[in-house]
Scaffold this motif. Structure first.
Motif, short mmCIF file in Angstrom:
data_model
loop_
_atom_site.label_atom_id
_atom_site.label_comp_id
_atom_site.label_asym_id
_atom_site.label_seq_id
_atom_site.Cartn_x
_atom_site.Cartn_y
_atom_site.Cartn_z
N LEU A 68 0.80 -1.22 0.00
CA LEU A 68 0.00 0.00 0.00
C LEU A 68 0.84 1.28 0.00
N ASP A 69 2.02 1.24 0.61
CA ASP A 69 2.83 2.45 0.77
C ASP A 69 4.23 2.25 0.19
N GLY A 70 4.88 3.35 -0.10
CA GLY A 70 6.22 3.28 -0.66
C GLY A 70 7.27 2.84 0.33
N GLN A 71 7.01 3.05 1.61
CA GLN A 71 7.96 2.67 2.65
C GLN A 71 7.20 2.23 3.89
N PRO A 72 7.83 1.45 4.78
CA PRO A 72 7.14 1.01 6.00
C PRO A 72 6.71 2.21 6.85
N LEU A 73 5.50 2.15 7.41
CA LEU A 73 5.01 3.23 8.25
C LEU A 73 5.34 3.02 9.72
N LEU A 74 5.68 1.78 10.09
CA LEU A 74 5.96 1.46 11.49
C LEU A 74 7.37 0.89 11.61
N ASP A 75 8.13 1.37 12.59
CA ASP A 75 9.47 0.82 12.80
C ASP A 75 9.41 -0.32 13.82
N GLU A 76 10.57 -0.89 14.13
CA GLU A 76 10.64 -2.06 15.00
C GLU A 76 10.04 -1.79 16.37
N ASN A 77 10.33 -0.61 16.94
CA ASN A 77 9.80 -0.29 18.27
C ASN A 77 8.29 -0.11 18.27
N MET A 78 7.75 0.46 17.20
CA MET A 78 6.29 0.65 17.14
C MET A 78 5.59 -0.69 16.96
N ILE A 79 6.20 -1.63 16.26
CA ILE A 79 5.63 -2.97 16.14
C ILE A 79 5.62 -3.65 17.51
N LYS A 80 6.71 -3.51 18.24
CA LYS A 80 6.76 -4.07 19.61
C LYS A 80 5.70 -3.42 20.49
N LEU A 81 5.54 -2.10 20.34
CA LEU A 81 4.54 -1.37 21.13
C LEU A 81 3.14 -1.88 20.80
N GLY A 82 2.86 -2.10 19.51
CA GLY A 82 1.55 -2.59 19.11
C GLY A 82 1.25 -3.96 19.69
N LYS A 83 2.24 -4.85 19.71
CA LYS A 83 2.04 -6.18 20.29
C LYS A 83 1.75 -6.08 21.78
N TRP A 84 2.48 -5.21 22.45
CA TRP A 84 2.25 -5.01 23.89
C TRP A 84 0.85 -4.45 24.14
N MET A 85 0.43 -3.48 23.32
CA MET A 85 -0.90 -2.88 23.47
C MET A 85 -2.01 -3.91 23.29
N ALA A 86 -1.87 -4.76 22.27
CA ALA A 86 -2.90 -5.76 21.98
C ALA A 86 -3.13 -6.67 23.18
N HIS A 87 -2.04 -7.03 23.84
CA HIS A 87 -2.16 -7.89 25.03
C HIS A 87 -2.67 -7.11 26.22
N ARG A 88 -2.15 -5.92 26.42
CA ARG A 88 -2.50 -5.11 27.59
C ARG A 88 -3.98 -4.70 27.58
N TYR A 89 -4.49 -4.35 26.40
CA TYR A 89 -5.86 -3.84 26.32
C TYR A 89 -6.83 -4.84 25.68
N ILE A 90 -6.37 -6.08 25.53
CA ILE A 90 -7.21 -7.20 25.08
C ILE A 90 -7.95 -6.84 23.80
N THR A 91 -7.18 -6.55 22.76
CA THR A 91 -7.76 -6.18 21.48
C THR A 91 -6.88 -6.70 20.36
N SER A 92 -7.23 -6.41 19.11
CA SER A 92 -6.49 -6.96 17.97
C SER A 92 -5.24 -6.13 17.66
#
Length: 790
Positions: A68-92
């Motif tokens: 969809l995009d010319g370059q990645p919109l999320l870096d390694e730390n933001m991917i880690k943050l997203g995984k943590w959020m999904a578990h912490r707030y019980i969502t996708s």
């Protein structure tokens, strides 16, 4: 090559990662953080690439369709943050990644049609060489809906989802002289072309759109001849800001110096520290923020500055831009789609080092965040109410854990939980007990409105408030009046039979507006024209009871007819520049009296405000929530801090029907520590935060009996899980009807879980995919550590 993809799919039961093959032609473009389009069942959906692998245990994998995009919109730390959020707030996962991106970058899924393998009609093939929308297809070939369905079934047509950005970048056309051209390359008779040549010779570039019509024609001719180059240049749309030169603090007070040096040491030593700055209103917290930001930038770190409300963002932006000029970006939901996209890109491309914004700015795409400042950290607005239901402070802590930085929370009235954490070593406490100027905190005079009524005063204003307003106006000073309720009146009822006008969808009383000319529900926006009679008994004797900011404005104008009155509430802040306009008017003394809701309680620094009136201070004490006393104390203290900030002394008139309440008593004397000690004892006795963690389960359905039945089932399932996994120190309360039982024709129940084993509960609820285990038509929403229990 295999991509692990988090799929953004409404089928929430499939909340897991899927594997896809990367097509050879996309291998060099796809990497972790990329957004891709993947086949999912019979449709194509958006997904986020989490990782790239050589092999997968899964056979018969499908290929990624597109990137969809010319370059990645999320870096390694933001991917880690997203995984943590999904578990912490019980969502996708996809829900969390969506929250990180500005709405301008989010996509619209548009259904389009192309040819299938069984299409042999050359005319149709030519027409569908590029995908077309349904309307275009029907118009071109006169097909019916039955024809379309049949063609899809036979493989003649294929229906696909195409993803388009909601907003795009803005470009302008730039004109430049071609290298080596001279005046002789232009015809001597072409006067306008010669005129444009002279302009371009003296300027590096000229914006085509700004040229007059006759020169635009000349420009097009010169472009065709190759004399002039025409190319596109991206421009960044900038939001409007308040144009006020803030007074600079030349030297820090001893308290400010101590705070600055302590935090500065952590920045210099790259310590991962969290500080709570407890500073009275007017103590100069913003000046410390500015200097710490300067320190962080000097070390090549990025800075995020958060404020609790959109309304406060322009003021903070103004202060930072006065110091850092164009090195500041702004992010909040009040910007246009284009402005959001441009500001986000400036941050992503490293064109700025500071971002100022509301809650969502915590996800600013900086690569090297070294300092996050959260002003007014006690505010509820830092909690997201829609999925993912994150708390901004928790996100900030996790980001700095991943990137090694300093968190600074500031407030004149810290939350009970934050101060409690300083006592247990989670935060380091810093104090600013005095104002930055020599001024003392304004005197708060408490008026018992019951006594006023007994003495025959039925006015909105107590005698003391009336005298204080008159004195300020006579001295050419300004007045701020605070009432945390908008509208004209809160209840419209029949004086004969007692009938109350309520919203049919929400079962809540309608608020009257425009001097009672229409009634409205503030939840579903149902409206009713001004009633002439009671629908129950036909009586014409209707009463408009209660008071909102609109009615207060009318009463103030009646009592002080010569005064210029400004109002600031949700109803008057209709456009994104409304706040700036009213703020500027009051700052320029184009208004004598400012009336407003809680949006005027913070961030206002007007030196000529000498009277602050709090019309009904105890309004929030009757809310059935364990934080109601704390919120009342904070509002009173914050509003009071608007008075006496200049060279003139200020006074605050606090009108209340509950002068004996400990929240009113301590706030009127600025006794935060005494209030804290009282409140913390009550919290401990009732087993409420910070002594326990809370998870709230909201059960919603459009059938009254069904929602009750499902709420009972939720409570039973939680009890079964508790028993099965032997979870200690946990209490399941409910189910009970929610305080706002009916909203938008949906009935609401809730179950509350109190626990000291939060990690164990989160692991179990995520494992069992808990919110998605219930039948169709039932919505179970989970709120981890909610700010309110109503």
């Amino acid at each position: 090559m295999i991509a692990e993809v988090a799929v953004d799919c409404p089928m929430k039961k499939l909340n897991k990662v899927f594997h896809y093959l990367i097509p050879p032609h996309l291998k060099q473009f796809i990497s972790p953080g990329s957004r891709v389009i993947v086949p999912f069942g019979r449709q194509r959906v958006l997904g986020y690439v989490l990782d790239i692998k050589e092999h997968s245990d899964i056979t018969q994998l499908k290929y990624i369709h597109d990137i969809l995009d010319g370059q990645p919109l999320l870096d390694e730390n933001m991917i880690k943050l997203g995984k943590w959020m999904a578990h912490r707030y019980i969502t996708s996962l996809a829900c969390c990644f969506n929250a990180m991106l500005p709405s301008a970058l989010k996509t619209n899924a548009v259904e389009k049609y192309t040819v299938g393998d069984n299409c042999y009609d050359e005319k149709l093939k030519t027409f569908l060489s590029t995908p077309k929308a349904l309307g275009e297809l029907i118009k071109a070939f006169g097909l019916s809906s039955q024809d379309i369905s049949l063609y899809i079934k036979r493989g003649v047509l294929v229906k696909q989802k195409h993803y388009e950005h909601k907003s795009s970048q803005k470009y302008i056309d730039i004109l430049q002289l071609t290298k080596g051209v001279t005046k002789e390359d232009i015809s001597k008779r072409a006067y306008r072309q010669h005129q444009l040549f002279e302009v371009l010779k003296n300027q590096k570039e000229v914006v085509f759109q700004k040229l007059p019509v006759e020169l635009k024609r000349a420009a097009n001719s010169l472009v065709e001849k190759g004399v002039v180059l025409k190319k596109q240049k991206q421009v960044f749309r900038e939001p409007n800001n308040i144009n006020i030169q803030e007074k600079c603090v030349i030297s820090l007070t001893s308290y400010q110096k101590q705070v600055f040096e302590t935090v500065s040491e952590s920045l210099s030593n790259l310590k991962r520290d969290s500080f709570l700055l407890w500073g009275v209103t007017g103590s100069g917290k913003t000046e410390i923020y500015l200097r710490l930001a300067e320190k962080a930038i000097s070390q090549n770190n990025d800075v995020i500055v958060l404020v609790p409300e959109i309304a406060l963002t322009p003021l903070m932006v103004n202060r930072f831009k006065n110091k850092f000029n164009d090195n500041v970006a702004v992010l909040h939901s009040g910007l246009s789609q284009g402005e959001k996209l441009d500001q986000w890109q400036k941050i992503k491309e490293g064109k700025v080092k500071i971002v100022v914004g509301a809650r969502s700015a915590v996800f600013a795409p900086f690569k090297n965040v070294g300092l996050i400042i959260i002003d007014e950290e006690h505010e509820n607005t830092y909690k997201q109410e829609e999925n993912p239901k994150y708390h901004t402070i928790e996100i900030a802590q996790k980001r700095l854990e991943l990137s090694q930085g300093v968190l600074l929370l500031g407030s004149a009235t810290p939350s009970i939980e934050s101060l409690y954490r300083t006592e247990h070593g989670e935060y380091k406490l810093l104090n600013l007990p005095k104002r930055a100027t020599a001024n003392e905190m304004p005197l708060i005079d408490v008026v018992d409105m019951k006594s006023e009524l007994e003495n025959g005063n039925r006015s909105i204003f107590s005698k003391k408030l009336f005298k204080s307003i008159k004195k300020s106006l006579d001295n050419n000073e300004q007045v701020v009046l605070f009432l945390n309720r908008r509208g004209f009146s809160t209840t419209t009822l029949c004086r004969k039979c007692g009938f109350t006008f309520k919203c049919p969808s929400c079962d809540l009383t309608l608020t009257s507006h425009d001097n009672g000319n229409f009634l409205i529900c503030h939840y579903c926006h149902y409206q009713l024209s001004k009633p002439n009679s009671c629908p129950s008994c036909k009586s014409i004797h209707l009463s408009f009871n209660g008071i909102g900011t609109e009615k207060l404005q009318k009463e103030v104008q009646k009592v002080f007819p010569k005064s210029k009155i400004l109002r600031m509430d949700v109803d008057t802040m209709s456009s994104k520049d409304s706040y700036n306009k009213v703020y500027q008017q009051f700052a320029d003394k184009q208004g004598d009296i400012l009336i407003g809701t809680q949006m005027i309680a913070k961030g206002f620094d007007f030196p000529d405000v000498t009277t602050v009136g709090i019309i009904i201070a105890d309004m929030g004490l009757n809310i059935p929530d364990f934080r109601s006393a704390e919120k009342t104390f904070q509002l009173v203290t914050q509003v009071a801090g608007r008075a006496g900030r200049g060279d003139k002394a200020g006074v605050v008139i606090l009108q209340t029907y509950s002068p004996e309440h400990y929240s009113i008593e301590h706030s009127s004397k600025y006794q935060y520590k005494q209030f804290y000690l009282k409140e913390i004892k009550i919290r401990e006795a009732l087993n409420y935060p910070p002594f326990v963690k809370i998870i709230k389960f909201d059960i919603v359905a459009n059938q009254e009996e069904r929602v009750k039945k499902e709420a009972i089932e939720v409570a039973e399932m939680l009890k079964e899980l508790q028993k099965k996994h032997q979870i200690q120190k946990s209490e399941i309360l409910g189910p009970v009807m929610s305080a706002r039982y009916k909203l938008r024709n949906n009935y609401r129940w809730q179950v509350m879980l109190k626990t000291n084993n939060m990690k164990q509960w989160l692991d179990i609820l995520n494992k069992y995919n808990f919110p998605h285990k219930f039948s169709k038509g039932i919505r179970v929403s989970i709120d981890v550590e909610p700010t309110t229990t109503t």
